[in-house]
Design a protein around this motif. Structure first.
Motif, PDB file in Angstrom:
ATOM      1  N   PHE A  58       0.853  -1.189   0.000  1.00  0.00           N
ATOM      2  CA  PHE A  58       0.000   0.000   0.000  1.00  0.00           C
ATOM      3  C   PHE A  58       0.887   1.236   0.000  1.00  0.00           C
ATOM      4  N   LEU A  61      -1.015   6.272   1.750  1.00  0.00           N
ATOM      5  CA  LEU A  61      -2.134   6.029   2.671  1.00  0.00           C
ATOM      6  C   LEU A  61      -2.396   7.259   3.525  1.00  0.00           C
ATOM      7  N   ASP A  65      -6.440   5.389   7.297  1.00  0.00           N
ATOM      8  CA  ASP A  65      -6.349   4.102   6.603  1.00  0.00           C
ATOM      9  C   ASP A  65      -5.135   3.312   7.078  1.00  0.00           C
ATOM     10  N   SER A  88       3.218   4.266   3.639  1.00  0.00           N
ATOM     11  CA  SER A  88       3.379   3.036   2.851  1.00  0.00           C
ATOM     12  C   SER A  88       3.576   1.860   3.802  1.00  0.00           C
ATOM     13  N   LYS A 100      -4.000  -7.749   0.313  1.00  0.00           N
ATOM     14  CA  LYS A 100      -4.749  -6.767  -0.472  1.00  0.00           C
ATOM     15  C   LYS A 100      -6.224  -7.149  -0.566  1.00  0.00           C
ATOM     16  N   GLU A 104      -9.289  -4.924   1.109  1.00  0.00           N
ATOM     17  CA  GLU A 104     -10.366  -4.376   0.288  1.00  0.00           C
ATOM     18  C   GLU A 104     -11.718  -4.949   0.675  1.00  0.00           C
ATOM     19  N   ASN A 109      -9.179   0.369   3.366  1.00  0.00           N
ATOM     20  CA  ASN A 109      -8.484   1.405   2.589  1.00  0.00           C
ATOM     21  C   ASN A 109      -9.536   2.295   1.927  1.00  0.00           C
TER      22      ASN A 109
END
Length: 534
Positions: A58, A61, A65, A88, A100, A104, A109
């Motif tokens: 990521f 950010l 988040d 990051s 990830k 999600e 995020n």
């Protein structure tokens, strides 16, 4: 049991002692060096292959988040690294895809925005109408931010929406309107054209009730206002034209630079040429009309119609007098004879219609042409330490190629460049290029690790080879039954005649050859003794 183990241990010690004493000095040094290198290389190999390789999962950010993702990784016992001031997050390479998907799926995020998904994670029970309105407005702003952040050029956004207050009284339409202010954070190197800006205005206007476009303000993070094209059409058109011209100029310069690098890199070598191209373009467009009339063939044309009229008159003397051309039988404008004799009159008339070419041309010039072009190129000589290694002929050839590129690119100019002007627009300088410093510490560690590993393997193979050679020599010595050699002191009194008498010449020669092969030092001492005696 202990006696058998002790027995085997003694055998191993005896074998090791015999093997060590059989090594030469160089073999002993090599063996000790190999052991030391193995002691250094094995921990490095273990630490290298057992380490966790992280990969960036990521970036960019928001603090909220990053906090949510960090909490999820900690609860799931997944190791992570925070980088770039906490904006990051890196996770183990084998778990990047899974992390990830999980982030999600859980909606962690959000780009710093909390939308309507907050309704499912919090309870509105017990909250007042005022609190609910505030939360609803915050969620609406969060949804707006996520929508704007979906643009490729937008790294982040901040939205502030003002809704009209509810009233039980009848109010004017102006007081019932909403307003919105948007600040966009663009990614480095990205630009927003007017079409995308207009799309943002429309999205914001359609997402909020009673929000006209005139009540929306969108700006960049540095304070530059992004106007709507309908509110300032002239500014929008100028902005689109400037962006298009800048893009065309940038693309042209990049194409010229790429062609130069592709051509000269094959001659000078990779990473030996660095060109810089600067172009000046004229985007003025001209429209001209031409109405031309030209003959079809030669100076005339093609006869499409022709009319010929021929008239003739012949008269004689008449006794009747009077005024000419006024009688009942007379023809007007023809003379009459008032005397004796005859008269003759002829009239010829020809009318011809010629076909001609009528040409109407409407000429529009190209959308742009190159007004000026300069090329500066840096070339590293074959010997970087010696600039003179790039000969004058090579330098002249490179400049000639660049001059041809400038001349062909500016061929549409009204006045072409002269040779002196072309030389002024081409610059070549010779210099040693700086070595790339973008070598990561991980790569350096890998090269050091691989070098130490290769050295350890080489020493190991060398030690094993030396051990096998020495072992083979010892076996050959054990299989050969060496005759009893006289003591070192007797070599000085050794007589070849007595040896010839006891055995043949062939046997003496064989013994000397065996002595030279197995004990060269004693053989050299024997030769010295013979030379001294003679």
């Amino acid at each position: 049991m202990n006696e058998s183990i002790l027995k085997y241990w003694n055998r191993i010690k005896q074998y090791a002692t015999q093997t060590w004493t059989g090594f030469s000095k160089s073999q002993k040094t090599m063996f000790i060096s190999m052991i030391l290198l193995l002691l250094i290389a094995i921990p490095l190999l273990v630490s290298y292959f057992s380490r966790t390789e992280y990969e960036l999962a990521f970036t960019d950010l928001q603090p909220s988040d990053a906090t949510s993702i960090k909490g999820y990784l900690s609860s799931a016992n997944i190791p992570y690294k925070l980088e770039n001031g906490g904006t990051s997050i890196s996770v183990p390479r084998s778990k990047v895809d899974d992390v990830k998907i999980e982030v999600e799926s859980q909606g962690l995020n959000q780009g710093g925005s909390i939308g309507y998904e907050a309704l499912g994670s919090s309870s509105m029970f017990g909250s007042t109408d005022r609190e609910f309105d505030v939360k609803q407005l915050s969620m609406l702003q969060g949804e707006m931010q996520k929508m704007l952040n979906s643009f490729d050029a937008v790294a982040g956004s901040k939205v502030m929406i003002t809704l009209p207050e509810r009233s039980v009284f009848i109010t004017s339409a102006d007081t019932d309107q909403s307003s919105a202010a948007v600040v966009l954070k663009l990614k480095p190197g990205y630009r927003l054209d007017q079409q995308k800006v207009d799309t943002m205005y429309q999205l914001v206007s359609k997402s909020v009730k009673n929000l006209p476009i005139d009540n929306i303000t969108i700006s960049e993070q540095n304070g530059d206002l992004l106007p709507y094209s309908k509110s300032d059409s002239n500014l929008a058109v100028a902005s689109n034209a400037a962006a298009m011209q800048f893009q065309i100029k940038k693309q042209f310069e990049a194409d010229i630079q790429k062609n130069i690098m592709n051509m000269l890199s094959k001659v000078m070598g990779p990473d030996k040429v660095v060109p810089v191209v600067v172009a000046s373009m004229n985007f003025d467009q001209k429209v001209s009309k031409q109405n031309l009339v030209k003959p079809v063939v030669d100076d005339h044309g093609i006869a499409i119609s022709m009319q010929q009229i021929q008239k003739s008159y012949t008269g004689t003397d008449s006794s009747t007098g009077g005024i000419a051309g006024t009688g009942s039988t007379d023809i007007p404008t023809y003379p009459s004879d008032s005397g004796t004799g005859t008269s003759t009159q002829e009239d010829n008339e020809t009318t011809t219609n010629w076909e001609i070419n009528r040409i109407n041309n409407e000429i529009q010039s190209s959308p742009f042409f190159i007004n000026d072009l300069t090329i500066s190129i840096g070339v590293e000589p074959p010997d970087p330490k010696n600039p003179d290694s790039l000969t004058a002929d090579n330098e002249a050839s490179i400049k000639s190629i660049l001059k041809q590129i400038v001349a062909s690119s500016t061929a549409n100019r009204e006045v072409p460049f002269t040779d002196a002007e072309l030389n002024a627009r081409v610059t070549l300088f010779k210099h040693e290029f700086a070595a790339s410093a973008n070598v990561s510490s991980g790569k350096k560690t890998n090269w050091l690790l691989y070098g130490s590993l290769a050295g350890a393997v080489a020493l190991l193979l060398g030690g094993v080879g030396g051990y096998m050679i020495s072992k083979r020599r010892r076996k050959a010595e054990e299989q050969f039954v060496e005759p009893v050699a006289p003591a070192r002191q007797e070599y000085q009194t050794l007589d070849l005649d007595s040896l010839d008498a006891k055995s043949g010449e062939a046997q003496v020669r064989k013994q000397l050859e065996m002595l030279a092969k197995k004990k060269p030092e004693e053989f050299v001492n024997l030769l010295r003794t013979w030379l001294v005696d003679e």
